[in-house]
Design an enzyme around this catalytic site. Structure first.
Site, short mmCIF file in Angstrom:
data_model
loop_
_atom_site.label_atom_id
_atom_site.label_comp_id
_atom_site.label_asym_id
_atom_site.label_seq_id
_atom_site.Cartn_x
_atom_site.Cartn_y
_atom_site.Cartn_z
N HIS A 23 -52.65 19.18 -4.54
CA HIS A 23 -52.61 17.73 -4.48
C HIS A 23 -54.03 17.17 -4.29
O HIS A 23 -54.45 16.22 -4.96
CB HIS A 23 -51.72 17.25 -3.31
CG HIS A 23 -50.25 17.36 -3.58
ND1 HIS A 23 -49.63 18.56 -3.84
CD2 HIS A 23 -49.28 16.41 -3.63
CE1 HIS A 23 -48.34 18.33 -4.03
NE2 HIS A 23 -48.10 17.03 -3.91
N HIS A 26 2.02 3.04 -3.29
CA HIS A 26 1.08 3.81 -4.12
C HIS A 26 1.42 5.29 -4.14
O HIS A 26 1.37 5.94 -5.18
CB HIS A 26 -0.35 3.66 -3.59
CG HIS A 26 -1.06 2.44 -4.09
ND1 HIS A 26 -1.37 2.24 -5.41
CD2 HIS A 26 -1.54 1.35 -3.44
CE1 HIS A 26 -2.00 1.09 -5.56
NE2 HIS A 26 -2.10 0.52 -4.38
N GLN A 30 0.82 -1.21 0.00
CA GLN A 30 0.00 0.00 0.00
C GLN A 30 0.85 1.25 0.00
O GLN A 30 0.54 2.24 -0.65
CB GLN A 30 -0.93 0.01 1.23
CG GLN A 30 -2.03 -1.02 1.18
CD GLN A 30 -2.87 -0.92 -0.07
OE1 GLN A 30 -3.38 0.15 -0.40
NE2 GLN A 30 -3.02 -2.02 -0.78
N ASP A 75 -6.67 -6.23 -6.08
CA ASP A 75 -6.32 -5.13 -6.98
C ASP A 75 -6.38 -5.54 -8.45
O ASP A 75 -6.63 -4.72 -9.32
CB ASP A 75 -4.90 -4.63 -6.68
CG ASP A 75 -4.88 -3.60 -5.57
OD1 ASP A 75 -5.95 -3.10 -5.21
OD2 ASP A 75 -3.77 -3.32 -5.06
N GLU A 125 -9.99 1.55 3.69
CA GLU A 125 -10.22 1.03 2.34
C GLU A 125 -10.02 -0.49 2.30
O GLU A 125 -10.82 -1.23 1.73
CB GLU A 125 -9.25 1.71 1.37
CG GLU A 125 -9.37 1.27 -0.06
CD GLU A 125 -8.31 1.89 -0.94
OE1 GLU A 125 -8.47 1.84 -2.17
OE2 GLU A 125 -7.31 2.42 -0.42
N HIS A 126 -8.93 -0.96 2.90
CA HIS A 126 -8.62 -2.39 2.92
C HIS A 126 -8.33 -2.87 4.34
O HIS A 126 -7.74 -2.12 5.13
CB HIS A 126 -7.36 -2.71 2.09
CG HIS A 126 -7.39 -2.19 0.70
ND1 HIS A 126 -6.69 -1.07 0.30
CD2 HIS A 126 -8.02 -2.65 -0.41
CE1 HIS A 126 -6.88 -0.86 -0.99
NE2 HIS A 126 -7.69 -1.80 -1.45
#
Length: 427
Positions: free
Chosen positions: A417, A259, A256, A358, A324-325
């Site tokens: 209405h 990235h 990770q 991924d 996220e993970h």
């Protein structure tokens, strides 16, 4: 990596403070610059795209070159068939899993009232594929496959221009049947997809990750166009104990961290000696990698080790962070897993490395970040569809509900209405 000992609920505040470090000055400047870019694209269209391409990508682009014509590129000679087969396997696995997500329409017919809840694909979508000199073919697959399965008629790709086109990007465009792609990146690409130019017709919804400028543009243009989510830096929480492999845990944290320098890699463990072994392995393994400088900065700035007395506390920490993970290395993970509610993707067991998610296993790698897993999900087929409701009544069912509808209209003071019902009543 910073170490925090989790003792009580006050420790959560320290964790959140560490993870939410932001430079507000930079955020303000990004917001200001993106507003200017959007306004310029709105006014000047293709001309603005050409100007920004030269300014940011250092590429002189003619108006006729904004459209990416696949036929002009002799990419096939640079394709390794085995590599392409791996991508095709990924497409097959992702398609197989995502097809199971297709929703069913709901039909109800009671007392002469017909109700339908029906799903339809969005007419047009734009897929932002980050890159420039480093295309990410996996991002194309993850965004395109669910769009295709949903039945979207017009799928548009945008990607930053490059002098060296990735041949696998070209091959996958062909494989996926996407024939409308444009050379434009950054905030200007999002503006073009949302507002349109002479070359690029606007779309209904925009998908795909990008840098801080792309995220800010999506945020500002939401309303003019639909968006998938606001993507932040990548995140992972790894849960492990002394019975796990320090090198395996280290590799997951590194994966990770490579990235982005803003990526967040977090280890939760109940053993300080094990944490030290993981750090030692990180120092050894990162030396072997091309992105070792990014990894070092990421782990130094955002890396975190959370030491707990009992790993049962991990679920409370995870649900607060909403990462996220998550990768749980523990052999006995059943109790921890059932208590996790807020997460994008969950990977169970030592062999379920997040890299499979991924690329190839079948799930989608576009996942909520920055705590958004509290209220949102990873990308799927439903994101490329919309639901509408259908009502069909006859005179009998009209008579059955007309009185109650008029009573409720009176309560809310909506005479129009009430009138729309009353005018249909037979005298």
């Amino acid at each position: 990596m910073k170490l925090i000992e989790y003792k009580n609920s006050n420790s959560i505040e320290l964790i959140i403070k560490h993870l939410n470090k932001r430079d507000s000055k930079d955020n303000f400047l990004i917001k200001e610059n993106v507003t200017k870019i959007i306004n310029n694209v709105s006014k000047k269209g293709d001309v603005a795209i050409i100007e920004y391409t030269f300014k940011f990508d250092k590429i002189k682009l003619k108006k006729s070159e904004i459209y990416f014509d696949l036929l002009k590129y002799n990419y096939k000679k640079n394709i390794d068939k085995n590599v392409l087969l791996s991508f095709k396997k990924a497409i097959n696995n992702i398609s197989k899993f995502h097809k199971k997500q297709l929703p069913k329409n709901i039909f109800q017919n009671e007392k002469n009232i017909k109700l339908i809840s029906q799903w339809k694909p969005i007419d047009s979508v734009g897929l932002y594929i980050p890159g420039g000199n480093a295309f990410y073919p996996s991002s194309l697959i993850m965004n395109a496959v669910p769009a295709i399965i949903a039945g979207v008629k017009r799928i548009v790709c945008v990607t930053p221009p490059s002098k060296n086109i990735n041949p696998y990007f070209c091959a996958l465009l062909k494989e996926l049947g996407i024939n409308e792609t444009y050379f434009v990146g950054g905030a200007q690409a999002i503006a073009a997809l949302a507002l349109g130019t002479k070359t690029i017709k606007p779309v209904n919804k925009i998908f795909g990750p990008g840098n801080a400028y792309v995220a800010e543009a999506k945020k500002q243009l939401f309303g003019n166009v639909g968006i998938d989510l606001i993507a932040g830096p990548s995140e992972i929480v790894v849960v492990a104990n002394k019975n796990n492999h320090p090198s395996w845990v280290a590799s997951d944290l590194i994966a990770q961290a490579e990235h982005d320098i803003n990526s967040k890699s977090i280890l939760i463990t109940d053993n300080k000696e094990f944490a030290k072994k993981v750090l030692d392995q990180i120092n050894l393994l990162k030396k072997l990698l091309t992105k070792k400088n990014i990894i070092s900065k990421s782990l130094k700035n955002n890396g975190l080790i959370i030491l707990v007395k009992n790993l049962n506390y991990a679920s409370e920490i995870i649900n607060t962070i909403s990462p996220e993970h998550i990768h749980i290395h523990l052999k006995k993970h059943k109790n921890l897993f059932k208590n996790i509610n807020n997460a994008g993707g969950i990977f169970l067991g030592e062999y379920s490395t997040e890299a499979f998610g991924d690329y190839i296993v079948g799930t989608n790698h576009v996942l909520p970040t920055s705590g958004a897993a509290k209220f949102s999900s990873g990308l799927g087929v439903l994101d490329f569809m919309k639901r509408n409701s259908v009502v069909e009544m006859n005179q009998k069912s009209f008579n059955l509900l007309s009185k109650d509808t008029q009573i409720m209209s009176d309560v809310e003071g909506l005479d129009g209405h009430k009138m729309s019902v009353k005018i249909r009543q037979k005298k």
